[in-house]
Design an enzyme around this catalytic site. Sequence first.
Site, PDB file in Angstrom:
ATOM      1  CE  LYS A  15      23.499 -41.874   1.228  1.00 23.59           C
ATOM      2  NZ  LYS A  15      24.710 -41.828   1.384  1.00 23.59           N
ATOM      3  NE  ARG A 129      18.565 -47.873  10.752  1.00 21.10           N
ATOM      4  CZ  ARG A 129      19.213 -47.055   9.924  1.00 21.10           C
ATOM      5  NH1 ARG A 129      18.767 -47.009   8.615  1.00 21.10           N
ATOM      6  NH2 ARG A 129      20.351 -46.447  10.165  1.00 21.10           N
TER       7      ARG A 129
END
Length: 236
Positions: A15, A129
């Site tokens: 996003k 991540r």
Amino acid sequence: MGLYLIIMGVQGAGKGVQAARLTAHYGIPHISTGDLFRAMKSREDELAVRVQTIMKSGQLVPDEVTNEILQDRLQQADAQAGALLDGYPRNQAQAQWLDQYLAERGEALTAVLLLELDLYTAFKRAFGRVTSSSGASYNIYFNNEGIEWHFEEHPEQLYPPRLVATEKATGEVLKRRPDDADAAAVIKRIDTFERDTRPLIEYYENRGLLHRVNANQSIEAVTQDLQNAILKAQKA
Ligand code: AMP
């Protein structure tokens, strides 16, 4: 008519990256209510302190406060041709408030963009991540060529194994966001998204405003699909 967009997607759906690309392309501001609330951190007035307490507890800020802060932001000069909303609305009452606010100004929502990602991939994108101090971002599952990584057992096995990742080019030990390192916290965020956004998806789908985009593609391909969806919505 302005270009009023809502972007929705589970954590890991990309996003943030897509919002930055869209706002640059269309020249509208990226308005994240979470960012607006975080920016209140430096304030010491009663409202700011109340908002900080609520955010720390993981709950939602009351609708009246949220709507007022959003209204303030939407009235600023850079938002007069539209905006990309992120993190808002979080419930149906906010969705209705936004509809009314725009209608009173002769405006309307252009499109609601839903970045769709299967939950297993969403988990791996957050859990895997790691980032460097220069801002380079890697993922142990998807983007791992530039890094060395392994899970290190806790000596007394009191805690889950810890991810150790280093950047090959620099030898820098890479950082993980604390909330990404905790598998249970990642799953909780995914669950919360599912629970809170499903009713909104239905709300906007019933009004023909929802556009679903497959987030499991390259960044460029996702942006292209989003732009196509916006074009389609503008023509509708
Ligand atoms: P976010 O960065 O979108 O995850 O938002 C961080 C926190 O800000 C949330 O956990 C809420 O406490 C608060 N928040 C952000 N957006 C809203 C909203 N639309 N309604 C109520 N609370 C919100």
